[in-house]
Design an enzyme around this catalytic site. Structure first.
Site, PDB file in Angstrom:
ATOM      1  N   ASP A 165      -6.802  32.736  18.646  1.00 37.68           N
ATOM      2  CA  ASP A 165      -6.138  32.234  19.164  1.00 37.68           C
ATOM      3  C   ASP A 165      -6.473  31.675  20.474  1.00 37.68           C
ATOM      4  OD1 ASP A 165      -4.717  31.368  16.789  1.00 37.68           O
ATOM      5  OD2 ASP A 165      -3.103  31.995  17.744  1.00 37.68           O
TER       6      ASP A 165
ATOM      7  N   HIS B 180      -1.933  34.941  17.273  1.00 41.51           N
ATOM      8  CA  HIS B 180      -3.325  35.703  16.349  1.00 41.51           C
ATOM      9  C   HIS B 180      -3.561  36.263  17.513  1.00 41.51           C
ATOM     10  CE1 HIS B 180      -1.421  32.718  13.560  1.00 41.51           C
ATOM     11  NE2 HIS B 180      -0.586  33.623  12.785  1.00 41.51           N
TER      12      HIS B 180
HETATM   13  C1  XLS Z   1       0.787  30.803   7.874  1.00 40.48           C
HETATM   14  C2  XLS Z   1       1.861  31.259   8.771  1.00 40.48           C
HETATM   15  C3  XLS Z   1       1.478  32.384   9.887  1.00 40.48           C
HETATM   16  C4  XLS Z   1       1.775  32.818  10.556  1.00 40.48           C
HETATM   17  C5  XLS Z   1       1.580  33.836  11.235  1.00 40.48           C
HETATM   18  O1  XLS Z   1       1.446  29.612   7.126  1.00 40.48           O
HETATM   19  O2  XLS Z   1       3.101  30.528   8.771  1.00 40.48           O
HETATM   20  O3  XLS Z   1       1.133  30.614  10.721  1.00 40.48           O
HETATM   21  O4  XLS Z   1       3.334  32.371  11.016  1.00 40.48           O
HETATM   22  O5  XLS Z   1       0.769  34.304  10.883  1.00 40.48           O
END
Ligand code: XLS
Ligand code: NI
Ligand code: NI
Length: 439
Positions: free
Chosen positions: A107, A104
């Site tokens: 991140d 993301h």
């Molecule tokens: C959260 C989600 C997130 C997605 C990406 O529960 O799994 O990590 O995979 O935004």
């Protein structure tokens, strides 16, 4: 760049290689041999393994009752820490030999409170990624926007009652699609984040669905405008963080896409833990997506069956993973998708070795699971029994019996004095058969 701090963190951890099931040490793959050919394809190309930046690099070990436990050399705010984090990420990928990663925007760059600066930070780290990817051959499985952590998103992004948040989100998504495209990303993911509600007392469901569809329409148009050839993926989840997430499960997302006419533009990223939270099995969600032609990618993890929240643990249950990959193989494989470890170590697992070995174990579980699934498919008995169960539908008598309208069928059924014979579903025998592949 303080590369020595990174190497000090991973000090003593060797590059993980395939040593076979008899390997002695912890730092070895026992089942993951990337070059092993399974059903005519290299294992690496079946699994398309990816490390998730948010869990493995960005997460600090916090939980609702406690602060950070994971002290990393790259922890901290600011661009210097962000660059060190990127260096560390590629060191982790090198150690693991994983071909892909996912991230993301939040991140990889600091949150500055300014859209312009957030986008500049993302672009700068994007350039660093481009250079590291070129050097190492590691590829981007997917990029995505974090539209849930900052308080501005507390009432959602696209579904927010404030149009300024919609605009902020659109700008952020555009920047994330741009960087994903620039890095040759193979997919772009949209997980609903806070697209859902806490209470119906302040929520207009119809309006929020239209807003979500409006954003998705913009994303689809932009994808075509920039010539992004990757796949757009929606990741279903039933609850957490909101009480009710709109993208509840595969069936719900499919209904939403059909309602707004987007079903040919978007596939699904299916996560094991989210399936469990929705009251399904992982293989149910995969099989349904497969039957709809919408299986795009998987977020591989495991969920605690008692907790009721998203525990994002590394997978370690081979039979479960085997049944999941069985559905993937039946659907024709992962295509542009892959196996992203949306999984994190527990907050007491503070060592670099824990981080590395969490992935190593999970990778072996996936490798073993996929090989078992391939053996089941190759052997063919399971599919033959399934086909046999429906064989009556292929018999010519069925065509005659079922021709015409309800009255025609009804008259014929009465005239023939039909008395259908109950037949066993043979569930226990099928389960026994499946268990024979599992060892
Ligand atoms: C959260 C989600 C997130 C997605 C990406 O529960 O799994 O990590 O995979 O935004
Ligand atoms: Ni996920
Ligand atoms: Ni999740």
């Amino acid at each position: 760049m303080d590369g020595t701090r990174v190497s000090r963190f991973f000090e003593g951890i060797p590059q993980i290689a395939y040593e076979g099931p008899g390997a002695e040490g912890e730092f070895a793959y026992r089942h993951y041999n990337p070059d092993e050919v399974v059903l005519g394809r290299r294992l690496e190309d079946h699994l398309r393994l990816a490390v998730a930046y948010w869990h493995s690099l960005a997460w600090t070990g916090t939980d609702p009752f406690g602060g950070p436990t994971l002290e990393r050399p790259w922890s901290g705010a600011g661009m210097e820490a962000a660059r060190l984090k990127a260096e560390s990420a590629f060191e982790l990928f090198r150690i693991l030999g994983t071909p892909y990663f996912c991230f993301h925007d939040a991140d990889v760059r600091p949150e500055t409170g300014s859209l312009r600066e957030n986008i500049a930070g993302l672009d700068e780290i994007g350039d660093l990624f481009a250079q590291k990817m070129e050097e190492t051959g590691v590829k981007l499985l997917w990029g995505t926007a974090n539209l849930f952590t900052d308080p501005r998103f507390m009432a959602g992004a696209a579904t927010n009652p404030d149009p300024e948040v919609f605009a902020w989100s659109a700008a952020t998504i555009r920047s994330c699609m741009d960087v994903t495209h620039r890095l040759g990303g193979e997919n772009y993911v949209m997980w609903g984040g806070r697209e859902g509600y806490e209470t119906l007392l302040n929520t207009d469901l119809g309006r929020e669905a239209d807003q979500a569809a409006r954003m998705l329409g913009l994303v689809i148009d932009y994808k075509h405008k920039i010539g992004f050839k990757g796949t757009l993926l929606i990741e279903p989840k039933p609850q957490e963080p909101t009480k009710h997430q709109y993208d509840y499960d595969v069936a719900t997302v499919h209904g939403f896409l059909k309602r707004y006419g987007f079903e040919d533009e978007v596939k699904l990223n299916i996560e094991q833990g989210h399936a469990i939270l929705a009251g399904h099995s992982f293989e149910h969600e995969l099989a349904l997506a497969g039957s709809l032609g919408m299986l795009g990618s998987i977020d591989m993890n495991r969920n605690d069956y008692q907790s009721g929240w998203d525990t994002d643990q590394f997978p370690n249950n081979v039979p479960e993973v085997a049944l999941a990959y069985y559905e993937v193989l039946k659907a024709g494989g992962l295509g542009t998708g892959g196996t992203n470890f949306d999984a994190r170590v527990r907050r007491q697992s503070i060592d670099a070795a824990d981080l590395v070995l969490g992935h190593v174990g999970a990778i072996d579980v996936c490798a073993k699971g996929l090989k078992i699934a391939a053996a089941m498919l190759e052997d063919g008995r399971l599919e033959a029994l399934r086909t046999e169960r429906y064989a009556g539908w292929d018999a010519p008598e069925a065509d005659g019996l079922l021709a015409g309208g309800l009255a025609d069928i009804g008259d014929r059924a009465v005239a023939a004095d039909l008395r259908p014979e109950p037949r066993s579903g043979r569930q226990e025998r099928l389960e026994n058969l499946v268990n024979r592949y599992m060892s």
